[in-house]
Scaffold this active site. Sequence first.
Site, PDB file in Angstrom:
ATOM      1  N   GLU A  41      -1.939  -1.445  -5.996  1.00  0.00           N
ATOM      2  CA  GLU A  41      -3.193  -0.863  -6.465  1.00  0.00           C
ATOM      3  C   GLU A  41      -2.933   0.038  -7.664  1.00  0.00           C
ATOM      4  OE1 GLU A  41      -7.131   1.220  -4.378  1.00  0.00           O
ATOM      5  OE2 GLU A  41      -5.253   0.985  -3.274  1.00  0.00           O
TER       6      GLU A  41
ATOM      7  N   ASP B  16      -3.117   1.774   6.738  1.00  0.00           N
ATOM      8  CA  ASP B  16      -2.290   1.353   5.603  1.00  0.00           C
ATOM      9  C   ASP B  16      -1.977  -0.143   5.651  1.00  0.00           C
ATOM     10  OD1 ASP B  16      -2.312   3.973   4.744  1.00  0.00           O
ATOM     11  OD2 ASP B  16      -0.397   4.474   5.700  1.00  0.00           O
TER      12      ASP B  16
ATOM     13  N   CYS C  97     -12.492  -4.560   6.159  1.00  0.00           N
ATOM     14  CA  CYS C  97     -11.797  -5.143   7.318  1.00  0.00           C
ATOM     15  C   CYS C  97     -11.016  -6.369   6.868  1.00  0.00           C
ATOM     16  CB  CYS C  97     -12.802  -5.515   8.406  1.00  0.00           C
ATOM     17  SG  CYS C  97     -12.051  -6.336   9.840  1.00  0.00           S
TER      18      CYS C  97
ATOM     19  N   ASP D 156       0.856  -1.188   0.000  1.00  0.00           N
ATOM     20  CA  ASP D 156       0.000   0.000   0.000  1.00  0.00           C
ATOM     21  C   ASP D 156       0.889   1.235   0.000  1.00  0.00           C
ATOM     22  OD1 ASP D 156      -2.743   1.291   0.401  1.00  0.00           O
ATOM     23  OD2 ASP D 156      -1.627   2.110   2.092  1.00  0.00           O
TER      24      ASP D 156
END
Length: 238
Positions: free
Chosen positions: A144, A226, A197, A60
């Site tokens: 991502e 993060d 979650c 991330d």
Amino acid sequence: MLGSNKIQVPVIGVLKTYERLPQVLTKSATISRQADRWFLSFRFEIETQNLGNTNVVGVDLGVKNLATLSTGKVITGAKSYKKYEAKLSRMQWLNRHKIIGSVNWKKAQLQIARLHRKIANIRKDTLHKLTTLLAKNHGTVVIEDLNVSGMLANHKLAKAIADMSFFEFRRQLTYKCELYGSKLVVVDRWFPSSKTCSNCGTKKETLGLDERVFNCGHCGFVVDRDLNAAINLSKAVS
């Protein structure tokens, strides 16, 4: 190539290099200048290495820290521009009234160019170390698909995002994964990695940028925002 540190260049002639030259068949060579230094870069083919790694890691990217891995490791960004921004601004300010083309103007321009080069080199060094770490030690790297151009439109974050150089991170990671035989997976930008979650899979409807800790209202799981996103990214390929 004329030896370990000499090369014949068309038109220019024989050049002597500071570092030893690769004794391989080169496909092309490029000469470039940065401030007061000249660089010679080569392009040649090398064999890919299959290191046999099978583990998966989610990465991330962020503004506060350059990267948070699903393993819990946090990589701090160089933030080289932020570190030298005041010095660079002062050098440019002092140069504003100098006569363009004068000796003093040229000296000031050279000093500014050197500082720009230093900022860029610190940033590149951090990115190279991180991308090599990821590609060499993991079989699958999941990131991502960030909308960098859209993120830069946010004037409050644009400077910090540009300083992290997310585009360069992805470029380096792409070719290094090919080099070390690992797989790069790019998850869709709409994947709710931060809102979900990582413990029970419940998705939050809203999550503000100022919420740095993820609190799950369903299972009570509390984790760094993060890290939660990185774990979700690693699970996206399973």
